[in-house]
Design a protein around this motif. Sequence first.
Motif, PDB file in Angstrom:
ATOM      1  N   GLU A  57      -7.142   0.228 -12.514  1.00  0.00           N
ATOM      2  CA  GLU A  57      -6.125   1.038 -11.832  1.00  0.00           C
ATOM      3  C   GLU A  57      -6.253   0.893 -10.313  1.00  0.00           C
ATOM      4  OE1 GLU A  57      -4.642   5.671 -11.747  1.00  0.00           O
ATOM      5  OE2 GLU A  57      -6.769   5.267 -12.075  1.00  0.00           O
ATOM      6  N   GLU A  60      -5.286  -2.758  -9.311  1.00  0.00           N
ATOM      7  CA  GLU A  60      -3.835  -2.925  -9.411  1.00  0.00           C
ATOM      8  C   GLU A  60      -3.139  -2.264  -8.221  1.00  0.00           C
ATOM      9  OE1 GLU A  60      -0.484  -1.250 -12.393  1.00  0.00           O
ATOM     10  OE2 GLU A  60      -2.136  -2.347 -13.327  1.00  0.00           O
ATOM     11  N   HIS A  61      -3.581  -1.071  -7.873  1.00  0.00           N
ATOM     12  CA  HIS A  61      -2.992  -0.349  -6.736  1.00  0.00           C
ATOM     13  C   HIS A  61      -3.132  -1.164  -5.445  1.00  0.00           C
ATOM     14  CE1 HIS A  61      -1.749   3.145  -4.381  1.00  0.00           C
ATOM     15  NE2 HIS A  61      -2.744   2.850  -3.561  1.00  0.00           N
ATOM     16  N   THR A  65       0.149  -3.276  -3.604  1.00  0.00           N
ATOM     17  CA  THR A  65       0.630  -2.642  -2.385  1.00  0.00           C
ATOM     18  C   THR A  65       1.270  -3.707  -1.511  1.00  0.00           C
ATOM     19  OG1 THR A  65      -1.086  -0.956  -2.486  1.00  0.00           O
ATOM     20  CG2 THR A  65      -0.056  -1.318  -0.347  1.00  0.00           C
ATOM     21  N   ASP A  77      -4.721   8.341  -1.815  1.00  0.00           N
ATOM     22  CA  ASP A  77      -4.167   8.095  -3.150  1.00  0.00           C
ATOM     23  C   ASP A  77      -5.116   8.465  -4.291  1.00  0.00           C
ATOM     24  OD1 ASP A  77      -1.831   7.152  -2.006  1.00  0.00           O
ATOM     25  OD2 ASP A  77      -2.542   5.084  -1.956  1.00  0.00           O
TER      26      ASP A  77
END
Length: 137
Positions: A57, A60-61, A65, A77
């Motif tokens: 996660e 991926e973030h 971006t 975040d």
Amino acid sequence: MIKLGRRLFASVRNLTPGDLISFGYNGKVRTGVVVSPDWKGNVDCYVFDNPENMPEELAEHILLTTTLLDSGDLYVDFGNEYEFKSFKQNGMTGIQQIEYLLEKEEEETEEVEEETVVEKVIDTVTEVIDNPNLYGE
């Protein structure tokens, strides 16, 4: 699935938010994702036991971006979702930036050849036609 790539030696001066790094600190090898590269002489990181333990996660973030991350964006975040530590810049040694990317895991699907499906349909139709009970015989 996270795929790890090359390791490049780096200095604290060229670290950026989102970098996956491995480094020496107080006699231990540490792994972390840089949250803030320069906060009052410290490098703030989400820390993990090894690079393979970086959560997908988070990776991926970072990778999806579309703009450069600013210092502290990841903390905004994710907050304290992951273990967070600060390391004095002058105590970090042997820093390596680790390249990473996400690979989609291919789902295992059962592949059935077209011929097999057609053969099964023909066999079923033949059984129905050859069935003497179908016509009340």
